[in-house]
Write a protein that holds these residues in place. Sequence first.
Motif, short mmCIF file in Angstrom:
data_model
loop_
_atom_site.label_atom_id
_atom_site.label_comp_id
_atom_site.label_asym_id
_atom_site.label_seq_id
_atom_site.Cartn_x
_atom_site.Cartn_y
_atom_site.Cartn_z
N VAL A 59 0.87 -1.18 0.00
CA VAL A 59 0.00 0.00 0.00
C VAL A 59 0.91 1.22 0.00
O VAL A 59 1.77 1.37 0.86
CB VAL A 59 -0.95 0.01 1.22
CG1 VAL A 59 -1.82 1.26 1.21
CG2 VAL A 59 -1.81 -1.25 1.24
N ARG A 60 0.71 2.07 -0.98
CA ARG A 60 1.44 3.34 -1.08
C ARG A 60 0.51 4.46 -0.60
O ARG A 60 -0.70 4.36 -0.75
CB ARG A 60 1.87 3.60 -2.52
CG ARG A 60 2.79 2.54 -3.07
CD ARG A 60 3.09 2.79 -4.55
NE ARG A 60 3.59 1.61 -5.21
CZ ARG A 60 4.83 1.18 -5.16
NH1 ARG A 60 5.71 1.84 -4.45
NH2 ARG A 60 5.21 0.09 -5.79
N MET A 80 3.66 0.65 2.75
CA MET A 80 3.57 -0.36 3.79
C MET A 80 3.30 -1.70 3.10
O MET A 80 2.42 -1.79 2.25
CB MET A 80 2.42 -0.01 4.74
CG MET A 80 2.25 -0.92 5.92
SD MET A 80 0.85 -0.40 6.96
CE MET A 80 1.46 1.13 7.63
N ASP A 81 4.07 -2.72 3.46
CA ASP A 81 3.84 -4.07 2.95
C ASP A 81 3.16 -4.86 4.07
O ASP A 81 3.66 -4.90 5.20
CB ASP A 81 5.16 -4.75 2.58
CG ASP A 81 5.86 -4.05 1.42
OD1 ASP A 81 5.16 -3.53 0.54
OD2 ASP A 81 7.11 -4.03 1.40
N LEU A 89 -1.91 0.09 10.09
CA LEU A 89 -2.11 1.39 10.73
C LEU A 89 -1.08 2.36 10.15
O LEU A 89 0.12 2.17 10.32
CB LEU A 89 -1.96 1.30 12.25
CG LEU A 89 -2.18 2.58 13.03
CD1 LEU A 89 -3.61 3.09 12.87
CD2 LEU A 89 -1.87 2.36 14.51
N ALA A 90 -1.57 3.36 9.45
CA ALA A 90 -0.71 4.37 8.84
C ALA A 90 -1.04 5.73 9.41
O ALA A 90 -2.14 5.95 9.93
CB ALA A 90 -0.90 4.36 7.32
N PHE A 91 -0.10 6.67 9.29
CA PHE A 91 -0.31 8.01 9.81
C PHE A 91 -0.03 9.05 8.74
O PHE A 91 0.88 8.90 7.93
CB PHE A 91 0.60 8.28 11.02
CG PHE A 91 0.20 7.53 12.25
CD1 PHE A 91 -0.68 8.08 13.15
CD2 PHE A 91 0.67 6.25 12.48
CE1 PHE A 91 -1.06 7.38 14.29
CE2 PHE A 91 0.30 5.53 13.60
CZ PHE A 91 -0.58 6.11 14.50
N ARG A 160 -1.75 -6.24 -6.38
CA ARG A 160 -0.87 -6.39 -5.23
C ARG A 160 -0.20 -5.07 -4.86
O ARG A 160 0.56 -5.00 -3.90
CB ARG A 160 0.20 -7.45 -5.49
CG ARG A 160 -0.36 -8.87 -5.62
CD ARG A 160 -1.11 -9.31 -4.36
NE ARG A 160 -1.67 -10.64 -4.50
CZ ARG A 160 -2.90 -10.91 -4.96
NH1 ARG A 160 -3.71 -9.93 -5.33
NH2 ARG A 160 -3.34 -12.15 -5.02
N ASP A 161 -0.49 -4.02 -5.61
CA ASP A 161 -0.02 -2.67 -5.31
C ASP A 161 -1.23 -1.74 -5.33
O ASP A 161 -1.94 -1.66 -6.33
CB ASP A 161 0.99 -2.18 -6.37
CG ASP A 161 2.35 -2.80 -6.18
OD1 ASP A 161 2.97 -2.53 -5.13
OD2 ASP A 161 2.78 -3.55 -7.07
#
Length: 187
Positions: A59-60, A80-81, A89-91, A160-161
């Motif tokens: 995930v970009r 994040m892979d 969990l991203a910020f 997958r991306d």
Amino acid sequence: MNRESRTALSLVGVVVVMGALAWAAVPFYDWFCRVTGFAGTTQISETAPDEVLDEMVRVRFDANVDSNLDWTFRPMQARMDLKIGENGLAFYEAVNNSDVPITGTASYNVAPEVAGFYFDKIQCFCFTEQTLQPGERMEMPVSFYVDPAIVKDRDAGWVRDITLSYTFHRTEPKQAALDSARTETIN
């Protein structure tokens, strides 16, 4: 009823129907996008699934700011892979560069668009408006997962991306809008 009256009544009817359809188009389109994932619209979920696959997805993260919003907005990680079905969990970071409080709301989507139906958010800053005071910096989390059902989809099984993209737009705070409406009603 004469011919001119019927024609006039028919034209008024056409205008009313066209107005009603135009009014209903925006909420219908929003509903359609949320249900189908059309145009990269993501889904909302209460919890992550029980099933986590051994297949990975990358995930970009992307961030944009509308030109009338004096904020700096950026992802705090480039990518994040994670395993498909695993909770991520991203910020994101937002900074108000102005000398006045500003309220913003984030719009979002994913690319490729076909992944939208399988990209689920559990918690996100984009669900509510955000108000930043002058010079304030805020870290904003987004909790998400990619639904394991993606691997069985004929059209999306190859994905997958995924790029998760947000754009912040300036909005009037809801309370200020309510206060303004009350003042106008009283006057």
